[in-house]
Motif scaffolding. Structure first.
Motif, PDB file in Angstrom:
ATOM      1  N   GLU B 159       0.836  -1.200   0.000  1.00 29.36           N
ATOM      2  CA  GLU B 159       0.000   0.000   0.000  1.00 29.36           C
ATOM      3  C   GLU B 159       0.868   1.245   0.000  1.00 29.36           C
ATOM      4  OE1 GLU B 159      -2.308  -1.444   3.469  1.00 29.36           O
ATOM      5  OE2 GLU B 159      -3.827  -0.156   2.614  1.00 29.36           O
ATOM      6  N   LEU B 160       1.933   1.194   0.810  1.00 32.20           N
ATOM      7  CA  LEU B 160       2.812   2.351   0.894  1.00 32.20           C
ATOM      8  C   LEU B 160       3.644   2.483  -0.381  1.00 32.20           C
ATOM      9  CD1 LEU B 160       3.990   2.053   4.603  1.00 32.20           C
ATOM     10  CD2 LEU B 160       1.959   3.124   3.660  1.00 32.20           C
ATOM     11  N   VAL B 161       4.008   1.323  -0.967  1.00 33.86           N
ATOM     12  CA  VAL B 161       4.821   1.379  -2.183  1.00 33.86           C
ATOM     13  C   VAL B 161       4.059   2.082  -3.305  1.00 33.86           C
ATOM     14  CG1 VAL B 161       5.974  -0.002  -3.951  1.00 33.86           C
ATOM     15  CG2 VAL B 161       6.124  -0.681  -1.553  1.00 33.86           C
ATOM     16  N   VAL B 162       2.763   1.790  -3.443  1.00 37.55           N
ATOM     17  CA  VAL B 162       1.957   2.425  -4.492  1.00 37.55           C
ATOM     18  C   VAL B 162       2.070   3.939  -4.384  1.00 37.55           C
ATOM     19  CG1 VAL B 162      -0.376   2.846  -5.327  1.00 37.55           C
ATOM     20  CG2 VAL B 162       0.293   0.567  -4.682  1.00 37.55           C
ATOM     21  N   ASN B 163       1.903   4.411  -3.158  1.00 35.52           N
ATOM     22  CA  ASN B 163       1.950   5.845  -2.941  1.00 35.52           C
ATOM     23  C   ASN B 163       3.341   6.400  -3.230  1.00 35.52           C
ATOM     24  OD1 ASN B 163       1.348   8.436  -1.922  1.00 35.52           O
ATOM     25  ND2 ASN B 163       2.256   7.823   0.026  1.00 35.52           N
ATOM     26  N   ASP B 164       4.383   5.706  -2.748  1.00 34.70           N
ATOM     27  CA  ASP B 164       5.753   6.178  -2.955  1.00 34.70           C
ATOM     28  C   ASP B 164       6.079   6.251  -4.446  1.00 34.70           C
ATOM     29  OD1 ASP B 164       5.902   6.234  -0.261  1.00 34.70           O
ATOM     30  OD2 ASP B 164       7.206   4.480  -0.035  1.00 34.70           O
ATOM     31  N   VAL B 165       5.733   5.174  -5.167  1.00 32.93           N
ATOM     32  CA  VAL B 165       6.037   5.111  -6.602  1.00 32.93           C
ATOM     33  C   VAL B 165       5.290   6.208  -7.352  1.00 32.93           C
ATOM     34  CG1 VAL B 165       5.641   3.727  -8.672  1.00 32.93           C
ATOM     35  CG2 VAL B 165       6.556   2.669  -6.623  1.00 32.93           C
ATOM     36  N   SER B 166       4.001   6.371  -6.981  1.00 34.52           N
ATOM     37  CA  SER B 166       3.178   7.362  -7.661  1.00 34.52           C
ATOM     38  C   SER B 166       3.746   8.768  -7.470  1.00 34.52           C
ATOM     39  CB  SER B 166       1.751   7.273  -7.114  1.00 34.52           C
ATOM     40  OG  SER B 166       0.912   8.154  -7.790  1.00 34.52           O
ATOM     41  N   THR B 167       4.174   9.061  -6.244  1.00 31.38           N
ATOM     42  CA  THR B 167       4.720  10.382  -5.957  1.00 31.38           C
ATOM     43  C   THR B 167       6.071  10.579  -6.653  1.00 31.38           C
ATOM     44  OG1 THR B 167       3.784  10.006  -3.778  1.00 31.38           O
ATOM     45  CG2 THR B 167       5.100  11.988  -4.055  1.00 31.38           C
ATOM     46  N   LYS B 168       6.908   9.556  -6.556  1.00 31.05           N
ATOM     47  CA  LYS B 168       8.267   9.672  -7.065  1.00 31.05           C
ATOM     48  C   LYS B 168       8.290   9.944  -8.570  1.00 31.05           C
ATOM     49  CE  LYS B 168      12.524   6.992  -7.383  1.00 31.05           C
ATOM     50  NZ  LYS B 168      13.063   5.646  -7.210  1.00 31.05           N
ATOM     51  N   HIS B 169       7.471   9.209  -9.326  1.00 34.61           N
ATOM     52  CA  HIS B 169       7.491   9.356 -10.776  1.00 34.61           C
ATOM     53  C   HIS B 169       6.345  10.219 -11.294  1.00 34.61           C
ATOM     54  CE1 HIS B 169      10.628   6.314 -11.035  1.00 34.61           C
ATOM     55  NE2 HIS B 169       9.901   5.546 -10.239  1.00 34.61           N
ATOM     56  N   ASP B 170       5.577  10.818 -10.372  1.00 36.79           N
ATOM     57  CA  ASP B 170       4.453  11.664 -10.753  1.00 36.79           C
ATOM     58  C   ASP B 170       3.498  10.922 -11.698  1.00 36.79           C
ATOM     59  OD1 ASP B 170       2.883  13.857 -10.720  1.00 36.79           O
ATOM     60  OD2 ASP B 170       4.013  14.974 -12.226  1.00 36.79           O
ATOM     61  N   LEU B 171       3.014   9.756 -11.258  1.00 36.67           N
ATOM     62  CA  LEU B 171       2.247   8.878 -12.136  1.00 36.67           C
ATOM     63  C   LEU B 171       0.743   9.027 -11.983  1.00 36.67           C
ATOM     64  CD1 LEU B 171       4.277   5.572 -11.771  1.00 36.67           C
ATOM     65  CD2 LEU B 171       4.319   7.202 -13.646  1.00 36.67           C
ATOM     66  N   ASP B 172       0.295   9.631 -10.884  1.00 41.29           N
ATOM     67  CA  ASP B 172      -1.139   9.779 -10.649  1.00 41.29           C
ATOM     68  C   ASP B 172      -1.848   8.414 -10.688  1.00 41.29           C
ATOM     69  OD1 ASP B 172      -3.439  11.113 -10.092  1.00 41.29           O
ATOM     70  OD2 ASP B 172      -3.863  11.664 -12.177  1.00 41.29           O
ATOM     71  N   LEU B 173      -1.299   7.448 -10.004  1.00 40.33           N
ATOM     72  CA  LEU B 173      -1.917   6.117  -9.962  1.00 40.33           C
ATOM     73  C   LEU B 173      -3.188   6.174  -9.132  1.00 40.33           C
ATOM     74  CD1 LEU B 173       1.200   3.871  -9.181  1.00 40.33           C
ATOM     75  CD2 LEU B 173       0.182   4.377 -11.402  1.00 40.33           C
ATOM     76  N   SER B 174      -4.248   5.479  -9.588  1.00 35.38           N
ATOM     77  CA  SER B 174      -5.421   5.398  -8.710  1.00 35.38           C
ATOM     78  C   SER B 174      -5.538   4.002  -8.131  1.00 35.38           C
ATOM     79  CB  SER B 174      -6.705   5.815  -9.415  1.00 35.38           C
ATOM     80  OG  SER B 174      -6.636   5.501 -10.769  1.00 35.38           O
ATOM     81  N   PRO B 175      -5.360   3.890  -6.829  1.00 34.53           N
ATOM     82  CA  PRO B 175      -5.414   2.583  -6.183  1.00 34.53           C
ATOM     83  C   PRO B 175      -6.846   2.158  -5.892  1.00 34.53           C
ATOM     84  CG  PRO B 175      -4.856   4.257  -4.575  1.00 34.53           C
ATOM     85  CD  PRO B 175      -5.064   4.966  -5.882  1.00 34.53           C
ATOM     86  N   VAL B 176      -7.122   0.873  -6.002  1.00 35.80           N
ATOM     87  CA  VAL B 176      -8.385   0.312  -5.518  1.00 35.80           C
ATOM     88  C   VAL B 176      -7.984  -0.683  -4.439  1.00 35.80           C
ATOM     89  CG1 VAL B 176     -10.534  -0.825  -6.120  1.00 35.80           C
ATOM     90  CG2 VAL B 176      -9.309   0.505  -7.825  1.00 35.80           C
ATOM     91  N   VAL B 177      -8.374  -0.393  -3.193  1.00 35.44           N
ATOM     92  CA  VAL B 177      -7.838  -1.144  -2.068  1.00 35.44           C
ATOM     93  C   VAL B 177      -8.831  -2.212  -1.602  1.00 35.44           C
ATOM     94  CG1 VAL B 177      -6.861  -0.955   0.227  1.00 35.44           C
ATOM     95  CG2 VAL B 177      -6.602   0.920  -1.392  1.00 35.44           C
ATOM     96  N   PHE B 178      -8.364  -3.439  -1.485  1.00 33.14           N
ATOM     97  CA  PHE B 178      -9.226  -4.543  -1.045  1.00 33.14           C
ATOM     98  C   PHE B 178      -8.763  -5.085   0.294  1.00 33.14           C
ATOM     99  CE2 PHE B 178      -9.760  -4.312  -5.539  1.00 33.14           C
ATOM    100  CZ  PHE B 178     -11.112  -4.527  -5.714  1.00 33.14           C
ATOM    101  N   ASP B 179      -9.723  -5.589   1.024  1.00 30.11           N
ATOM    102  CA  ASP B 179      -9.465  -6.133   2.347  1.00 30.11           C
ATOM    103  C   ASP B 179      -8.960  -7.555   2.243  1.00 30.11           C
ATOM    104  OD1 ASP B 179      -9.644  -6.399   5.147  1.00 30.11           O
ATOM    105  OD2 ASP B 179     -11.571  -7.382   4.942  1.00 30.11           O
TER     106      ASP B 179
END
Lengths: 383, 342
Positions: B159-179
């Protein structure tokens, strides 16, 4: 003296109550103490200071603005926002749905009655979580990939990613425009109802058309005069996904549809029960006075039925708020999902769960208080 | 199964409230396991190659065999183990409350987890976080993922990696989070998301077991950093931690010594003093840990060495077909390093 005290009912019950309360407080104290020492022994960090640290995890969608650099506290607030929004929409829609369902079942029309009955049987007897997974399965399998999105109306796209539709883009002055436009609509409505106009011999439909046309013309003219303060933000496919516009995610759609259909089956039965509880004589009296069926239903029966309907409806609303936590199964980020994530990221399960308990207790008590207030207002006032 | 797991998490809370402070489990896990005659290990909810029941209900996988190695060392029987499937979110409370004795469940060794109530033993798998995408999208590196929707499961570091990667490369990734793990995977294969993010090994497992045609999907690293997946134990039981650590180490050391399941009996005759101490021909190691002297011998006899465990579960002998990569011995260019058995 002592003898009298020994046999005093008041004293006896007082002693019993003090002992019970003392025992309860003691038990809670023991539980709290035990928990604290267990947590300390296992080296589990406790306390609420984690709330101010940045959350860093993503939330797929939210009513309140959220960024991963916001704090854990804000992440909780975002979860609460989503839960409230989902609960509110479900309650409103399920109440309307329930009313329609009850009316259908009571209509006496064979097809409507049977459809209504089958609906209730079907939706009330399948576990909610199964329904949610079913609707989510539909939402993520019947639609095409974003590249081949269905485009039924210009600007509206249906795909596996959900529904993208144009959004209102409000430029400076947009608020003023909306206010002026709204005021003019009120003005037109008032004018249409005024005695002065009614007196003229003009058919009702014609008056209505003229009024609406006049209002629309005014608004368009104003819009042009104010240099287009409101525009449409159209979604556009860029790269892998759509950008811009408003967006309805498959997760939210599945949860909302599932909850509304399921809850309607219950509210429908509650409303039907309330209506049937009103004595037949009330209908007969209404008919004897020459009132139409519609008038009898909405002016005589429903107001009385509300007294029967409101108390069970309160329980139903409370269940609905709690049912929203099942949204976790299809990935809609309501409070439960956020709490899960926070627990995992911080390891502070006890605090997170306690926060969730407090939030749900607050929401439920508020719903309950509001409904009781309403119940008091509609209750039979004896003079 | 879902309900069962929910109940499990629900039970964790009262357990914390009611458990007596002088509970046996927080002290002598070894004694508790011996008395019970069985070990309880936390397992995944189904990650073939790492931990999943086969068609006959028998648990298999790299993490599962790591747990079996400990069971061999302690109880002398690799089947004296019960596996409890846990979600990413349930696993740590389950370990802390004594629900499981050991947690080998593709868990990354992080400072926050370590400081927050569990102890990590020794890594049994090194791994990078990866993205899996359909090849048809024509993207093979993180930089090309602008605007992508990513299916994520909670309870993981990803979960944290998605955010880090998105910020680092300015990718604007949209996560869909499942339990829940399987919901995230199904959503990915249904096309709800462009990409699925998790450990690359688990991605290979998912691709091999769930994709109609595994060749239609590509896996690439999400970050340049590798993580150490490490079995964990409760805090406050040093002896148990040592036992788990050295049982895992026995697999790695055996490979370094060239001892295999096939030749372990011959190796008992070896003249090499290190090998003699390792196999317990020269005593000392077992007693120090509170185990039988031949615990390492028993482990290799039952399961083979780390290389054999790897190849059987995730390597070339398995559907996952993973390269050894980081997980080769240090002498082969990997980072698996055997500690000294003396």
């Amino acid at each position: 003296m002592l003898r009298t005290l020994w046999y005093s009912d008041r004293l006896r019950s007082l002693v019993a109550q003090v002992a019970l309360l003392g025992g309860l407080v003691g038990l809670l104290f023991w539980l709290g103490n035990n928990t604290a020492s267990n947590l300390a022994e296992r080296g589990i960090r406790t306390g609420l200071d984690f709330l101010s640290r940045p959350a860093r995890f993503p939330i797929s969608e939210s009513v309140i603005r959220y960024d991963p650099s916001d704090s854990f506290l804000w992440a909780f607030a975002v979860g609460i926002g989503n839960t409230l929004w989902l609960s509110f929409l479900t309650i409103v829609l399920a109440t309307l749905g329930g009313l329609l369902l009850a009316l259908a079942r009571l209509s006496g029309h064979p097809l409507l009655t049977r459809l209504g009955r089958s609906y209730v049987t079907l939706f009330r007897n399948i576990p909610l979580i199964v329904q949610l997974l079913f609707f989510y399965g539909i939402a993520t399998s019947v639609f095409p990939a974003p590249r081949d999105a269905l485009n039924p109306v210009p600007g509206v796209f249906l795909s596996l990613r959900g529904v993208y539709a144009p959004a209102l883009e409000i430029a400076p002055g947009g608020g003023l425009f909306l206010v002026l436009c709204g005021l003019s609509l009120v003005g037109v409505a008032l004018a249409l109802r005024s005695r002065h106009l009614r007196g003229r011999h003009m058919p009702r439909a014609l008056r209505l058309v003229l009024g609406v046309a006049g209002w629309a013309g005014f608004c368009v003219a104003l819009w042009a005069a104010m240099e287009r303060p409101i525009g449409l933000d159209l979604p556009e496919l860029t790269g892998l996904n759509f950008r811009g516009g408003t967006y309805l995610s498959p997760e939210f759609a599945a949860v909302l549809i599932g909850l509304v259909l399921y809850t309607s089956a219950f509210t429908g039965e509650i409303i039907r029960g309330g209506i049937e509880a009103i004595a037949r004589g009330q209908w007969e009296a209404g008919r004897a006075l020459g009132l139409s069926e519609r008038h009898i239903m909405f002016r005589i029966i429903l107001p009385q039925a509300l007294r029967v309907i409101v108390p069970p409806m309160t329980s139903q609303y409370l269940s609905t708020v709690k049912n929203t936590t099942l949204a976790v199964a299809v990935g809609y980020p309501e409070l439960g999902l956020i709490v899960n994530t926070v627990t995992n990221q911080t390891g502070q399960a006890l605090e997170s769960i306690l926060i969730m308990l407090a939030v749900f207790l607050t929401i439920s008590l508020s719903v309950s208080a509001l409904m009781n207030l309403y119940n008091a207002r509609i209750a039979l006032v004896e003079r | 199964m879902k309900t069962k797991m929910k109940i499990l998490t629900a039970l964790a809370m009262p357990a914390m409230l009611l458990a007596g402070t002088a509970q046996a489990q927080s002290g002598g896990t070894l004694a508790a396991v011996k008395e019970r005659g069985r070990m309880v290990c936390g397992a995944s909810q189904g990650t073939p190659g790492f931990g999943a029941p086969d068609d006959n209900g028998y648990w298999r996988g790299l993490d599962v065999e790591t747990c079996r190695a400990v069971a061999v060392a302690v109880l002398g029987d690799m089947d004296a183990v019960d596996f409890v499937p846990l979600s990413g979110q349930q696993r740590i409370p389950a370990l802390q409350t004594g629900e499981v004795d050991m947690l080998p469940r593709t868990m990354t060794w992080t400072l926050q987890r370590d400081a927050n109530g569990i102890n990590f033993t020794t890594p049994n798998y090194y791994e990078y976080t990866g993205f899996m995408m359909p090849k048809s999208l024509g993207i093979s590196e993180v930089e090309g993922m602008t605007g992508a929707t990513v299916c994520v499961q909670t309870g993981s570091t990803t979960e944290l990696v998605v955010n880090d990667v998105s910020t680092k490369h300015d990718l604007d990734l949209s996560p869909v989070v499942f339990d829940n793990t399987s919901a995230a995977r199904q959503a990915f294969f249904s096309g709800r998301c462009d990409a699925l993010i998790t450990d690359a090994g688990a991605l290979a497992s998912v691709r091999a077991s769930m994709a109609d045609n595994p060749d239609d999907y590509i896996i690439f690293p999400a970050t340049p950093y590798a993580d150490a997946l490490t079995p964990a134990v409760r805090q406050g039981d040093d002896q148990w931690m040592d036992i788990v650590t050295w049982s895992i180490q026995a697999l790695i050391a055996a490979e370094n010594f060239g001892i295999t399941q096939a030749n372990v009996d011959e190796m008992l005759e070896s003249d090499d003093p290190r090998i003699r101490r390792f196999l317990g021909t020269d005593p000392g190691n077992g007693a120090a840990l509170g185990l039988s002297e031949d615990f390492a011998y028993q482990i290799v006899k039952a399961l083979g060495n780390y290389g054999e465990v790897f190849e059987r579960n995730v390597g070339m002998d398995s559907p996952l077909k993973l390269e050894r990569g980081y997980n080769a011995l240090y002498s082969d260019g990997g980072v698996m390093f055997p500690l000294a058995f003396q």
